[in-house]
Design a protein around this motif. Structure first.
Motif, PDB file in Angstrom:
ATOM      1  N   LEU A  16       0.983  -1.244   0.091  1.00 53.21           N
ATOM      2  CA  LEU A  16      -0.065   0.030  -0.017  1.00 53.21           C
ATOM      3  C   LEU A  16       0.872   1.196  -0.088  1.00 53.21           C
ATOM      4  N   ALA A  17       1.934   1.134   0.587  1.00 46.94           N
ATOM      5  CA  ALA A  17       2.755   2.529   1.039  1.00 46.94           C
ATOM      6  C   ALA A  17       3.447   2.789  -0.426  1.00 46.94           C
ATOM      7  N   ILE A  54      -4.282   0.219   6.609  1.00 51.32           N
ATOM      8  CA  ILE A  54      -3.674   0.042   5.291  1.00 51.32           C
ATOM      9  C   ILE A  54      -3.709   1.463   4.707  1.00 51.32           C
ATOM     10  N   LYS A  55      -4.475   2.037   4.772  1.00 53.46           N
ATOM     11  CA  LYS A  55      -4.731   3.254   4.275  1.00 53.46           C
ATOM     12  C   LYS A  55      -3.802   4.447   4.845  1.00 53.46           C
ATOM     13  N   GLU A  56      -3.864   4.266   6.048  1.00 56.30           N
ATOM     14  CA  GLU A  56      -2.826   5.182   7.001  1.00 56.30           C
ATOM     15  C   GLU A  56      -1.625   4.951   6.631  1.00 56.30           C
ATOM     16  N   GLN A  57      -0.942   3.467   6.604  1.00 57.02           N
ATOM     17  CA  GLN A  57       0.477   3.161   6.341  1.00 57.02           C
ATOM     18  C   GLN A  57       0.819   3.196   4.992  1.00 57.02           C
ATOM     19  N   GLN A  58      -0.131   3.334   3.941  1.00 57.46           N
ATOM     20  CA  GLN A  58       0.108   3.529   2.423  1.00 57.46           C
ATOM     21  C   GLN A  58       1.375   4.234   2.199  1.00 57.46           C
ATOM     22  N   PRO A  59       1.616   5.345   2.839  1.00 64.05           N
ATOM     23  CA  PRO A  59       3.013   5.974   2.280  1.00 64.05           C
ATOM     24  C   PRO A  59       4.424   5.096   2.848  1.00 64.05           C
TER      25      PRO A  59
END
Length: 93
Positions: A16-17, A54-59
């Motif tokens: 994701l990141a 997952i969205k939070e850790q995507q970067p």
């Protein structure tokens, strides 16, 4: 067993990141993906909390992909399926 769960979470994070740049407000920590461990290991649908993490850790995913201990989990079929289900594009590092 606990190490493999951690690795599975790390793989999800990596997937994701990689598609995003790390922002200053994100702390890259693969353990943040622990709500996704059961989905990664069993292939079950991800929980809303898992998708949120997952969205939070995507970067951070590209960073996780560079880690040989996490790479195999982030690139796993279940991790890719979870990312897709959560609406997160695969990383492009």
């Amino acid at each position: 067993m606990q190490a493999s769960k951690f690795a599975v979470c790390a793989v999800l994070i990596l997937l994701l990141a990689c598609g995003a740049h790390v922002s200053e407000s994100v702390t890259c920590n693969p353990t943040e993906l622990s709500p996704c461990m059961s989905a990664i290991s069993s292939g079950s649908p991800p929980s809303p909390l898992c998708c949120s993490k997952i969205k939070e850790q995507q970067p951070c995913f590209c960073q996780y992909l560079k880690n040989p201990n996490l790479n195999k989990y982030v690139n796993s079929p279940n991790a890719k399926k979870i990312a897709s289900t959560c609406g997160v594009s695969p990383p492009k590092c």
